[in-house]
Enzyme design. Sequence first.
Site, short mmCIF file in Angstrom:
data_model
loop_
_atom_site.label_atom_id
_atom_site.label_comp_id
_atom_site.label_asym_id
_atom_site.label_seq_id
_atom_site.Cartn_x
_atom_site.Cartn_y
_atom_site.Cartn_z
N ARG A 33 0.79 -1.29 0.06
CA ARG A 33 0.15 0.09 -0.07
C ARG A 33 0.87 1.32 -0.07
NH1 ARG A 33 -3.75 2.91 3.97
NH2 ARG A 33 -5.36 3.64 3.00
N ILE A 59 -7.34 7.36 -0.89
CA ILE A 59 -7.08 5.98 -1.09
C ILE A 59 -7.86 5.42 0.08
CG2 ILE A 59 -4.96 6.01 0.18
CD1 ILE A 59 -4.03 3.62 -1.13
N SER A 60 -8.80 4.65 -0.24
CA SER A 60 -9.64 3.97 0.89
C SER A 60 -8.98 3.13 1.75
CB SER A 60 -10.83 2.97 -0.01
OG SER A 60 -11.53 3.60 -0.73
N GLN A 61 -9.38 3.08 3.06
CA GLN A 61 -8.88 2.64 4.20
C GLN A 61 -9.01 0.98 3.96
OE1 GLN A 61 -12.85 2.91 7.13
NE2 GLN A 61 -11.15 1.84 8.06
N PRO A 62 -7.86 0.09 4.26
CA PRO A 62 -7.75 -1.16 3.94
C PRO A 62 -8.94 -1.93 4.43
CG PRO A 62 -5.72 -0.42 4.90
CD PRO A 62 -6.72 0.95 5.04
#
EC number: 2.1.1.77
Length: 211
Positions: A33, A59-62
């Site tokens: 990431r 960027i979306s959270q994992p």
Amino acid sequence: MTSQRTRDRLIQRLYEEGLSNAHVLEVIRRTPRHLFVDEALAHRAYEDTALPIGHNQTISQPFMVARMSELLLADGPLDKVLEIGTGSGYQTAVLAQLVERVFSVERIQALQDRAKERLVELKLRNVVFRWGDGWEGWPALAPYNGIIVTAAAADVPQALLDQLAPGGRLVIPVGAGEVQQLMLIIREENGFSRHLLDTVRFVPLLNGPVI
């Protein structure tokens, strides 16, 4: 900051939060990431949080990447997935390791160009990109077994419903405000079933391509 132990801690946290698809979690574990964020934020890459990537995008959270991937794959492997919102390319890279082919649409050309470079660096070659309006989907290559939307739409775009194959699954955040509902839509024999799931926060799905 990018050690295996750091990644392992993230995966353990996702597991404790209820994510259980071993294949999805393993792909999250091995996907770097830190390559998808600015160097200044690389030390935060394995925090379970969304991070800015420029152009008023994130960027979306994992957790959300894994959650949406699990929902998409709940009925088994998919061979053809449409992604609306390439963004940094992180969700794209995860999908590319989970399904046979990914078709990714992004309205901001600069973001998509950088995402392409990252996927080339990772030798992920099963992704095709289109610069365009996500509200329109990618009708020329439809239908898709799965569609995933990484920005919030005030209403579900009819074009995406039309491009979903029978039995296909659409995962999309829906809502016009800062807080939305994650929705799973399945194309059944006689229409669509809709399932409201988590409360989420996504950037809005906007119209029109931008250079």
